[in-house]
Design a protein around this motif. Structure first.
Motif, short mmCIF file in Angstrom:
data_model
loop_
_atom_site.label_atom_id
_atom_site.label_comp_id
_atom_site.label_asym_id
_atom_site.label_seq_id
_atom_site.Cartn_x
_atom_site.Cartn_y
_atom_site.Cartn_z
N THR A 29 0.79 -1.01 0.06
CA THR A 29 0.02 -0.16 0.00
C THR A 29 0.75 1.36 -0.13
N VAL A 30 0.52 2.03 -0.87
CA VAL A 30 1.48 3.47 -1.12
C VAL A 30 0.49 4.63 -1.25
N VAL A 31 0.65 5.55 -0.29
CA VAL A 31 0.04 6.79 -0.57
C VAL A 31 0.99 7.91 -1.14
N ARG A 32 0.26 8.62 -2.10
CA ARG A 32 1.11 9.80 -2.75
C ARG A 32 0.07 10.95 -2.64
N ASP A 33 0.98 12.06 -2.32
CA ASP A 33 -0.04 13.39 -2.05
C ASP A 33 1.07 14.31 -2.61
N PRO A 34 0.54 14.79 -4.14
CA PRO A 34 1.41 15.86 -4.66
C PRO A 34 1.42 16.98 -3.98
N LEU A 35 2.49 17.87 -3.64
CA LEU A 35 2.42 19.41 -3.15
C LEU A 35 1.36 20.10 -3.93
N PRO A 36 0.50 20.73 -3.36
CA PRO A 36 -0.33 21.71 -3.87
C PRO A 36 0.47 22.82 -4.58
N ALA A 37 -0.11 23.40 -5.62
CA ALA A 37 0.58 24.57 -6.46
C ALA A 37 0.77 25.63 -5.08
N GLY A 38 2.10 26.14 -5.28
CA GLY A 38 2.34 27.27 -4.45
C GLY A 38 2.63 27.13 -2.91
N SER A 39 2.52 25.88 -2.81
CA SER A 39 3.00 25.33 -1.22
C SER A 39 4.45 24.97 -1.01
N THR A 40 4.84 24.86 0.07
CA THR A 40 6.08 24.23 0.49
C THR A 40 5.95 23.02 1.54
N PHE A 41 6.85 22.14 1.51
CA PHE A 41 6.89 21.07 2.16
C PHE A 41 7.24 21.34 3.53
N VAL A 42 6.68 21.17 4.83
CA VAL A 42 6.95 21.07 6.01
C VAL A 42 7.52 19.78 6.84
N SER A 43 6.62 18.95 6.81
CA SER A 43 6.74 17.55 7.26
C SER A 43 5.98 16.46 7.07
N ALA A 44 6.09 15.53 7.43
CA ALA A 44 5.06 14.18 7.07
C ALA A 44 5.19 13.21 8.32
N THR A 45 4.27 12.46 8.59
CA THR A 45 4.31 11.61 9.70
C THR A 45 4.49 10.05 9.16
N GLU A 46 4.57 9.27 9.78
CA GLU A 46 4.45 7.72 9.48
C GLU A 46 5.47 7.46 8.48
N GLY A 47 7.04 8.15 8.34
CA GLY A 47 7.80 7.88 7.53
C GLY A 47 7.59 8.55 5.98
N GLY A 48 6.44 9.31 5.77
CA GLY A 48 6.37 9.83 4.60
C GLY A 48 7.71 10.76 4.22
N SER A 49 7.87 10.93 2.79
CA SER A 49 8.88 11.76 2.41
C SER A 49 8.74 12.40 1.27
N LEU A 50 9.49 13.49 1.18
CA LEU A 50 9.13 14.26 -0.56
C LEU A 50 9.89 13.61 -1.36
N SER A 51 9.28 13.44 -2.67
CA SER A 51 10.03 12.68 -3.95
C SER A 51 9.38 13.21 -5.09
N GLY A 52 10.20 14.17 -5.87
CA GLY A 52 9.61 14.40 -7.13
C GLY A 52 8.25 15.28 -6.99
N GLY A 53 8.31 16.27 -6.12
CA GLY A 53 6.96 17.00 -5.81
C GLY A 53 6.12 16.40 -5.11
N ALA A 54 6.20 15.42 -4.61
CA ALA A 54 5.13 14.68 -3.89
C ALA A 54 5.41 13.97 -2.71
N VAL A 55 4.65 13.79 -1.38
CA VAL A 55 5.13 13.24 -0.50
C VAL A 55 4.40 11.88 -0.54
N VAL A 56 5.27 10.83 -0.28
CA VAL A 56 4.95 9.34 -0.53
C VAL A 56 5.05 8.62 0.72
N TRP A 57 4.27 7.78 1.23
CA TRP A 57 4.20 6.83 2.26
C TRP A 57 4.06 5.13 1.69
N ASN A 58 5.01 4.67 2.19
CA ASN A 58 5.04 3.19 1.93
C ASN A 58 4.52 2.48 3.04
#
Length: 175
Positions: A29-58
């Motif tokens: 199971t993978v969750v992918r959340d592309p960063l909304p336009a005009g936003s900047t990444f701050v943090s993610a829980t559960e091991g989520g990491s920024l990759s290619g403009g989206a936050v991904v959780w495995n």
């Protein structure tokens, strides 16, 4: 879960709930959340990491009926921010969900009075400089300043086109 209205300058946190509604375990199971336009990444829980403009959780395997919640925190400017997250697993069709958040700027007005003439004798004009400044995050409209003078001072005139005065009061229609 979409947050309510947010003040500009404060972080926005999205809670994303993924549930296995199938009748078998959902592997990889993978969750992918592309960063909304005009936003900047701050943090993610559960091991989520920024990759290619989206936050991904495995998330690994979700058992039948099992849910997991992950969170994404961003910073964004004023306006409407649209966010959409996608979830996928082996042998399951990708699903998506999203929401919009209104980020509102805060109004703030600052004023000051400056006096460069020093001590004046009775009957001499005394010049004051009034400064009105937008210190906020949004445009201000219909701004009006009213100045009330101390006893012994009366309005004589102004170089500001939007000024009107009489006696101990002056009104400045700034716009």
């Amino acid at each position: 879960q979409c947050p309510g209205n947010i003040r500009q300058g404060r972080p926005v946190t999205y809670n994303i709930v993924v549930t296995n509604t199938g009748n078998a375990a959902a592997a990889n199971t993978v969750v992918r959340d592309p960063l909304p336009a005009g936003s900047t990444f701050v943090s993610a829980t559960e091991g989520g990491s920024l990759s290619g403009g989206a936050v991904v959780w495995n998330l690994g395997t979700l058992a039948t009926g099992q849910s997991r919640t992950v969170s994404l925190t961003i910073n964004a400017g004023a306006g409407t921010i649209n966010n959409e997250a996608f979830a996928s697993a082996t042998c399951a069709a990708e699903v998506k969900d999203g929401c919009s958040v209104s980020i509102q700027g805060v109004p703030d007005i600052g004023t000051s009075v400056e006096d460069f003439d020093g001590v004046r004798t009775i009957g001499q004009n005394h010049e004051f400089t009034y400064v009105v400044k937008n210190q906020g995050q949004v445009n201000l409209t219909n701004v009006k300043m009213v100045a009330t003078f101390d006893a012994g001072l009366d309005y004589v005139g102004s170089t500001f086109a939007g000024a009107q005065g009489q006696g101990q009061t002056a009104t400045f229609n700034i716009g």
